[in-house]
Design a protein around this motif. Sequence first.
Motif, PDB file in Angstrom:
ATOM      1  N   UNK A  46      -7.070   4.530   8.475  1.00  0.00           N
ATOM      2  CA  UNK A  46      -7.967   3.947   7.471  1.00  0.00           C
ATOM      3  C   UNK A  46      -7.544   2.518   7.136  1.00  0.00           C
ATOM      4  N   UNK A  47      -6.248   2.280   7.014  1.00  0.00           N
ATOM      5  CA  UNK A  47      -5.764   0.925   6.733  1.00  0.00           C
ATOM      6  C   UNK A  47      -6.145  -0.034   7.857  1.00  0.00           C
ATOM      7  N   UNK A  48      -6.193   0.446   9.080  1.00  0.00           N
ATOM      8  CA  UNK A  48      -6.516  -0.429  10.214  1.00  0.00           C
ATOM      9  C   UNK A  48      -7.910  -1.029  10.097  1.00  0.00           C
ATOM     10  N   UNK A  49      -8.802  -0.358   9.368  1.00  0.00           N
ATOM     11  CA  UNK A  49     -10.155  -0.906   9.219  1.00  0.00           C
ATOM     12  C   UNK A  49     -10.448  -1.290   7.770  1.00  0.00           C
ATOM     13  N   UNK A  50      -9.371  -1.442   6.980  1.00  0.00           N
ATOM     14  CA  UNK A  50      -9.525  -1.994   5.642  1.00  0.00           C
ATOM     15  C   UNK A  50      -9.941  -1.015   4.568  1.00  0.00           C
ATOM     16  N   UNK A  51      -9.871   0.283   4.844  1.00  0.00           N
ATOM     17  CA  UNK A  51     -10.157   1.281   3.812  1.00  0.00           C
ATOM     18  C   UNK A  51      -8.838   1.615   3.120  1.00  0.00           C
ATOM     19  N   UNK A  52      -8.515   0.861   2.083  1.00  0.00           N
ATOM     20  CA  UNK A  52      -7.192   0.923   1.470  1.00  0.00           C
ATOM     21  C   UNK A  52      -7.134   1.749   0.187  1.00  0.00           C
ATOM     22  N   UNK A  53      -8.271   2.174  -0.317  1.00  0.00           N
ATOM     23  CA  UNK A  53      -8.283   2.841  -1.621  1.00  0.00           C
ATOM     24  C   UNK A  53      -8.059   4.346  -1.465  1.00  0.00           C
ATOM     25  N   UNK A  54      -6.887   4.696  -0.965  1.00  0.00           N
ATOM     26  CA  UNK A  54      -6.550   6.096  -0.718  1.00  0.00           C
ATOM     27  C   UNK A  54      -5.720   6.602  -1.888  1.00  0.00           C
ATOM     28  N   UNK A  55      -6.312   7.473  -2.699  1.00  0.00           N
ATOM     29  CA  UNK A  55      -5.638   7.947  -3.909  1.00  0.00           C
ATOM     30  C   UNK A  55      -4.547   8.957  -3.572  1.00  0.00           C
ATOM     31  N   UNK A  56      -4.824   9.882  -2.661  1.00  0.00           N
ATOM     32  CA  UNK A  56      -3.848  10.906  -2.314  1.00  0.00           C
ATOM     33  C   UNK A  56      -4.494  12.011  -1.508  1.00  0.00           C
ATOM     34  N   UNK A  57      -3.752  13.110  -1.350  1.00  0.00           N
ATOM     35  CA  UNK A  57      -4.251  14.215  -0.531  1.00  0.00           C
ATOM     36  C   UNK A  57      -3.989  15.541  -1.233  1.00  0.00           C
ATOM     37  N   UNK A  58      -4.745  16.561  -0.852  1.00  0.00           N
ATOM     38  CA  UNK A  58      -4.612  17.899  -1.419  1.00  0.00           C
ATOM     39  C   UNK A  58      -3.348  18.538  -0.862  1.00  0.00           C
ATOM     40  N   UNK A  59      -2.326  18.695  -1.707  1.00  0.00           N
ATOM     41  CA  UNK A  59      -0.989  19.044  -1.231  1.00  0.00           C
ATOM     42  C   UNK A  59      -0.951  20.391  -0.497  1.00  0.00           C
ATOM     43  N   UNK A  60      -1.605  21.392  -1.022  1.00  0.00           N
ATOM     44  CA  UNK A  60      -1.544  22.722  -0.414  1.00  0.00           C
ATOM     45  C   UNK A  60      -2.719  22.992   0.520  1.00  0.00           C
ATOM     46  N   UNK A  61      -3.540  21.959   0.773  1.00  0.00           N
ATOM     47  CA  UNK A  61      -4.644  22.123   1.701  1.00  0.00           C
ATOM     48  C   UNK A  61      -5.657  23.156   1.244  1.00  0.00           C
ATOM     49  N   UNK A  62      -6.535  23.524   2.158  1.00  0.00           N
ATOM     50  CA  UNK A  62      -7.590  24.473   1.808  1.00  0.00           C
ATOM     51  C   UNK A  62      -7.041  25.875   1.566  1.00  0.00           C
ATOM     52  N   UNK A  63      -5.893  26.198   2.154  1.00  0.00           N
ATOM     53  CA  UNK A  63      -5.290  27.508   1.880  1.00  0.00           C
ATOM     54  C   UNK A  63      -4.965  27.643   0.402  1.00  0.00           C
ATOM     55  N   UNK A  88       0.853  -1.185   0.000  1.00  0.00           N
ATOM     56  CA  UNK A  88       0.000   0.000   0.000  1.00  0.00           C
ATOM     57  C   UNK A  88       0.885   1.231   0.000  1.00  0.00           C
ATOM     58  N   UNK A  89       0.766   2.047  -1.032  1.00  0.00           N
ATOM     59  CA  UNK A  89       1.668   3.188  -1.169  1.00  0.00           C
ATOM     60  C   UNK A  89       1.287   4.320  -0.226  1.00  0.00           C
ATOM     61  N   UNK A  90       2.263   5.178   0.072  1.00  0.00           N
ATOM     62  CA  UNK A  90       2.009   6.378   0.850  1.00  0.00           C
ATOM     63  C   UNK A  90       1.104   7.316   0.056  1.00  0.00           C
ATOM     64  N   UNK A  91       0.365   8.181   0.733  1.00  0.00           N
ATOM     65  CA  UNK A  91      -0.561   9.068   0.013  1.00  0.00           C
ATOM     66  C   UNK A  91       0.185   9.980  -0.954  1.00  0.00           C
ATOM     67  N   UNK A  92      -0.343  10.088  -2.150  1.00  0.00           N
ATOM     68  CA  UNK A  92       0.282  10.902  -3.196  1.00  0.00           C
ATOM     69  C   UNK A  92      -0.195  12.349  -3.080  1.00  0.00           C
ATOM     70  N   UNK A  93       0.718  13.309  -3.137  1.00  0.00           N
ATOM     71  CA  UNK A  93       0.290  14.719  -3.078  1.00  0.00           C
ATOM     72  C   UNK A  93      -0.284  15.154  -4.427  1.00  0.00           C
ATOM     73  N   UNK A  94      -1.454  15.794  -4.392  1.00  0.00           N
ATOM     74  CA  UNK A  94      -2.103  16.261  -5.611  1.00  0.00           C
ATOM     75  C   UNK A  94      -2.169  17.784  -5.604  1.00  0.00           C
ATOM     76  N   UNK A  95      -1.856  18.362  -6.745  1.00  0.00           N
ATOM     77  CA  UNK A  95      -2.093  19.799  -6.916  1.00  0.00           C
ATOM     78  C   UNK A  95      -3.602  20.042  -7.015  1.00  0.00           C
ATOM     79  N   UNK A  96      -3.979  21.308  -6.986  1.00  0.00           N
ATOM     80  CA  UNK A  96      -5.406  21.625  -7.101  1.00  0.00           C
ATOM     81  C   UNK A  96      -6.007  21.050  -8.377  1.00  0.00           C
ATOM     82  N   UNK A  97      -5.289  21.198  -9.494  1.00  0.00           N
ATOM     83  CA  UNK A  97      -5.835  20.723 -10.770  1.00  0.00           C
ATOM     84  C   UNK A  97      -5.911  19.191 -10.790  1.00  0.00           C
TER      85      UNK A  97
END
Length: 474
Positions: free
Chosen positions: A325-342, A248-257
């Motif tokens: 999330x992995x602890x309860x079997x939710x493994x389909x984590x594509x990534x996260x919003x790199x710069x957050x809501x700011x 299971x890969x680490x969460x990938x950072x995604x740009x806004x686009x």
Amino acid sequence: MIIQQIFTEKVAHSSYILAGDRNCAIIDPRRDVDIYLKMARELGVRITHILETHLHADFISGHLDLAERTGATIYAPEKGNCDFEHVPLKEGDIFSIEDIELQVLETPGHTPEHISYVVVDTARGKEPIALFCGDTIFVGDVGRPDLFPGKAQELASRLYDTLHDKLMELPDFCEIYPAHGAGSLCGRAMASKRSSTIGYEINYNYALEIKDREQFIGSLTNNMPEAPDHFSRCSDVNRIGPEKMKELRNPEPFSNSEFRERIGKAIILDVRSFESFGGQHIPGAYNIDLNSNFPTYSGWLLPPEKDILLVTDNYFQALDACIQLHRIGMDRIAGYLEEGMYGWVTEGLTTGHVPQISASELHERVTEEKELTIVDVRAVSEYEDFHIEGAVNIPVHELRERHVELDRDVDTILICGSGQRSSMGCSILLQKGFSDVRNAAGGMTGYAAAGYGPECPKCVLPWAPFRNIGSDLP
């Protein structure tokens, strides 16, 4: 002989190291197993045994990861029909780790295949000194038997036999080490203390005090708390063997686009606080505060067939969310919003909002001559203990379907114990097309602390016209 407990918060899971001078066993390991490797090194022992008491319903086990990284042998219930390589165990089996003898008891009730491990320290005596009982008996409670549709009565009866004919026959001084503590939904009334003795539980565990079989069955098959959705999935994952953490890969950072391109094909999970979510959030997002009972509600509320896009305050929060999330079997984590809501708002992208109202504002609203719906999203038992008069009780997970009972044209305020679950509920209602929803910040805790009673003089139930409830009061 050394016994060390590892308690995992939020899922309230207890796993154990049982160690001799050179070797040790890990009992009921969690999925992220580095902690066991670290503790074994600190004790100067080698992990040679991995012991499972049953097919866990509330979390994903780390047995396969631990076996691969240590070469240890997995031991599991024969009746679990596990697909991975293991030593199947049944009633009467005995094996040893140095001077530690482990005797296997079949202890069905919480699950059909459940076993427990009776420990004898042969270097000191011949009588059982410890019991690794999984979810059969807890401190102050016993395992719930209602997780298998149509089998609750049968399993409750088998649990009665397990307790009275086997476990209660062990010496009073025998220590018990359960797989869960207070906060777990595998039981109903667990105490905060994380270990006990057979004798103490015989005297003070409410379930063991019930001598009549039918009364015992009734107590464990009526008015039980609802089981989260992932309970019906995790057992089979554990039987087949979960995907290993290294895959299971680490969460990938995604740009806004990049993030925007994936919206519509995935769900958005905002793990920030309810205050932050209320201020600005991406429309359509779920809000499950990372500081709440995050894994349980994620497994309960999120559709498991969808990829997950995370909105967090920073990278480390994203990593924490992934582990939970992995602890309860939710493994389909594509990534996260790199710069957050700011980064999102400074690019001028669309956001949603949930007004947060204080206890005093809530009190003003419920005493005004206006239509208003208060939705109390706590569990039924919490609602019955203390609630605002006229508030309708819809537990947060039920809002996914029961939102149709609410009037979208009436102002709606959601309340829970603190503001976390009600924010979850607000995010669900916004997905369902509600526009005028507010979150009661501080929940019933803040409402009571502000000096307001549980009674609401004026409130509209969603299925009835406005009426002055205050006139019905003495």
